[in-house]
Each structure stands twice: as C-alpha cells, then as structure tokens.
Design an enzyme around this catalytic site. Structure first.
Site, PDB file in Angstrom:
ATOM      1  N   GLU A  51      -6.412  11.922  -1.777  1.00 20.70           N
ATOM      2  CA  GLU A  51      -5.256  11.115  -1.254  1.00 20.70           C
ATOM      3  C   GLU A  51      -4.920  11.445   0.043  1.00 20.70           C
ATOM      4  O   GLU A  51      -4.652  10.676   0.908  1.00 20.70           O
ATOM      5  CB  GLU A  51      -3.957  11.100  -2.338  1.00 20.70           C
ATOM      6  CG  GLU A  51      -4.417  10.392  -3.448  1.00 20.70           C
ATOM      7  CD  GLU A  51      -4.729   8.810  -3.243  1.00 20.70           C
ATOM      8  OE1 GLU A  51      -4.604   8.179  -2.500  1.00 20.70           O
ATOM      9  OE2 GLU A  51      -5.703   8.116  -4.271  1.00 20.70           O
ATOM     10  N   TYR A 134       3.997   7.537  -1.118  1.00 15.50           N
ATOM     11  CA  TYR A 134       2.754   6.824  -1.714  1.00 15.50           C
ATOM     12  C   TYR A 134       1.930   7.894  -2.411  1.00 15.50           C
ATOM     13  O   TYR A 134       1.598   7.869  -3.573  1.00 15.50           O
ATOM     14  CB  TYR A 134       2.000   6.370  -0.441  1.00 15.50           C
ATOM     15  CG  TYR A 134       0.521   6.094  -0.964  1.00 15.50           C
ATOM     16  CD1 TYR A 134       0.060   4.818  -1.854  1.00 15.50           C
ATOM     17  CD2 TYR A 134      -0.507   6.984  -0.644  1.00 15.50           C
ATOM     18  CE1 TYR A 134      -1.200   4.967  -2.334  1.00 15.50           C
ATOM     19  CE2 TYR A 134      -1.711   7.155  -1.262  1.00 15.50           C
ATOM     20  CZ  TYR A 134      -2.132   5.839  -1.997  1.00 15.50           C
ATOM     21  OH  TYR A 134      -3.363   5.968  -2.327  1.00 15.50           O
ATOM     22  N   ASP A 152       0.692   1.068  -1.402  1.00 24.37           N
ATOM     23  CA  ASP A 152       0.350   1.371   0.084  1.00 24.37           C
ATOM     24  C   ASP A 152       0.017   0.173   0.949  1.00 24.37           C
ATOM     25  O   ASP A 152       0.402  -0.921   0.279  1.00 24.37           O
ATOM     26  CB  ASP A 152      -1.032   2.217   0.017  1.00 24.37           C
ATOM     27  CG  ASP A 152      -2.432   1.135  -0.401  1.00 24.37           C
ATOM     28  OD1 ASP A 152      -1.982   0.122  -1.211  1.00 24.37           O
ATOM     29  OD2 ASP A 152      -3.484   1.462  -0.155  1.00 24.37           O
TER      30      ASP A 152
END
Length: 304
Positions: A51, A134, A152
């Site tokens: 991520e 996020y 996102d």
DNA sequence: AATGCGTGGCA
DNA sequence: TTGCCAAGCAT
C-alpha cells in the site's frame, strides 16, 4: 413523507446498493489481477508495504520492487534492523523517496509500539509514519478483513460516475466520501473487504480516468454517468505541475547519485548534476532537511 | 486547504 | 512530443 414510505425508501436503497457491491464483487472474482500481495500467504506487513509503494505509483512498477523488498525484509523487525539509507537505496526509482524513509520509521514504530506485529485497528495504523486515511483503512480491510470504507482516487471516480453521474471524483477524500462508500458495503466483514478491493480494481482497470472501458464494465447498465450520456468533467482540471527543471527534478538527480554511490560523495559530484547553483542548493538543502541526505565533513551520503 | 513531493507509462 | 495521470501523505 410517512414513516412507512421513508422506511420503504431506505430499504429499497439498501437493496439497490447491496446489489451494486455484489455485482462488482462477482466481476472481481472473475477478473482480478493476480498480484502477490493478494495471495493467501501475504502477511499484514506485505500488504502494508504494498500500500505504501502504491501511493501514487502504478502496479506495474511496484510489483518487482515489492518482491525484492519482501525477500530482503520479510518482517518489520528485519527492516528496522537495517539503516534507513538501505531502505532508500532499495526503493530505487519508485519515486517520492520520503516514503521509503517513512516506511523504515514505520517498521521501527511497529517494533517499539506493537511488539513487531502490524496493528489491526485503524487508529493505531493511522498513528504510524507514512500511514494516512487511505492506507490505514486499506491495511485494516485487506490484511485483517475488516469492514471499512477504503477510498482512493479509483473509488472516488467509480462512485462519482456510477452513483452521482459525474465524470470524476474529488481531488481528495472527504468524510462525505467515506459515508458514501460505507453505505455501499455489505454488512458482512469479509464480503465488505472483498467489495472494497473490487471497487478499487474496477476503477484501476475498467473505469479509468481517461478512456474508460464501459463496454467491459459490469455496471454499465446502471451507471448514472453513462445513462446521462457520459457528460465531460464539469470541474476545471487541476493544475498539473511540470517536472523537468523543477526543484523536485533536481532532488531526483541528487538522490540518483547518492543511491548509486557506495562511498560518501564529494560536493563537486553533486554540483555536476545541475547547472543552476541556487536551485541545486535549494534542492540539497531540502533533502538534508527531510533527512534523506546526511552531510559529514563536506561529503554526502544516504542516512546511515 | 493548498502545496510540495519522483518517476515513468501512455495516448 | 507533451500533457495527463498514477492504490497519498504531511504540513
């Protein structure tokens, strides 16, 4: 409106939105890309690393870097045991090298605060370096299968088009975006986590920003934007910052020299990367202030 | 809240 | 070729 009619409307809405998630999930099961951090054996640390690498960087560029990274540093403790400069060097050309520095600090914080285990709640994740709204929710959902809106740029765009009939979503995630996505998620946590990655995948490969492949979209029949005739974006396009010749560009040149160097680098080697001395000094000063570069006796290195 | 922060792929 | 855009974060 009577209470009964109101309840009926809410119920219909729930049914309609739940069908949306189910449709996208079914599409995802048949079309998902086979990415290593989605494998059953992927650890929470592997998901977290993916991520962070994916923040503003495309999947195709992240995948090989992620494999190398996880082979070298399979746990947070492994990364924390090496100097931050090694993380910056291994980050290579993924861009925004401060992410590498923060990921290193994140590993250290996980070791110190959480006994080396990636925490499983959003607030603890949010408190880690480099983990924002996020990424915290993405890790909680994808690594720990929790039910959180994971919003996102892809999800903002999909919801803007399918639900709101707009050509694109906002530039940044707002609390209203979180609520708009939350109501789309199935009640079941596991199903919600899969729906979240499914919405993201749809935005990444079908409902793309420039040339959406609506013919391949499972939602084309119900998409509000499509049904409205795919009107163009109403908002003025955000200002794009040019890159070549900017301070950021010069920072990149300096970092490339330091990544490639095995020994401390003399100032004249950094002076050679760019003719404008004033801009060079500004870029180098910024890198020093950011902790991406260290100075020792007039020479420069990545942080040891 | 607007801005700064890398790098590369693609139309 | 050039401009847009890419699973954001911190300040």
């Amino acid at each position: 409106m009577t209470v009964t009619a109101y309840s009926f409307t809410r119920l219909s809405l729930r049914i309609a939105t739940s069908a949306l998630a189910e449709t996208v999930t079914a599409w995802y099961r048949a079309n998902a890309r086979d990415l290593p951090w989605r494998q059953p054996g992927a650890t929470p640390w592997g998901v977290l690393v993916s991520e962070v690498m994916l923040q503003q960087t495309q999947v195709s560029r992240v995948e090989p870097a992620w494999r190398r990274w996880m082979e070298r540093w399979p746990t947070p403790a492994d990364l924390a045991a090496d100097p931050p400069g090694e993380a910056i060097r291994a980050w290579d050309r993924l861009g925004y090298p401060r992410r590498a520095l923060r990921l290193h600090a994140c590993a250290g914080a996980i070791v110190e605060r959480h006994d080396g285990e990636v925490p499983d709640d959003v607030d603890a994740l949010l408190a880690l370096p480099g983990i924002g709204m996020y990424t915290a929710r993405a890790v909680a959902a994808f690594a720990f299968r929790q039910r959180h809106p994971v919003v996102d740029t892809n999800v903002r765009r999909v919801v803007a088009r399918v639900v709101e009939g707009a050509a694109d979503g906002g530039a940044a995630t707002t609390p209203a975006d979180l609520r708009a996505v939350e109501v789309l998620l199935p009640v079941d946590h596991e199903a919600a986590a899969t729906a979240s990655v499914a919405f993201m995948e749809l935005g990444a490969v079908v409902c793309t920003a420039r040339t959406p492949r609506c013919d391949d979209c499972p939602l084309t029949a119900v998409c509000a934007w499509r049904l409205a005739g795919s009107p163009p974006s109403a908002a003025p396009s955000r200002r794009i910052q040019r890159y070549h010749g900017t301070d950021r560009y010069v920072r990149g040149l300096i970092m490339a020299v330091l990544r490639a160097a095995d020994d401390p680098v003399a100032r004249d080697r950094l002076d050679a990367v760019w003719p404008d001395a004033e801009q060079r000094e500004r870029a180098l000063g910024g890198l020093l202030a950011d902790g991406l570069v260290r100075e020792r006796a007039g020479t420069f290195t990545l942080p040891g």
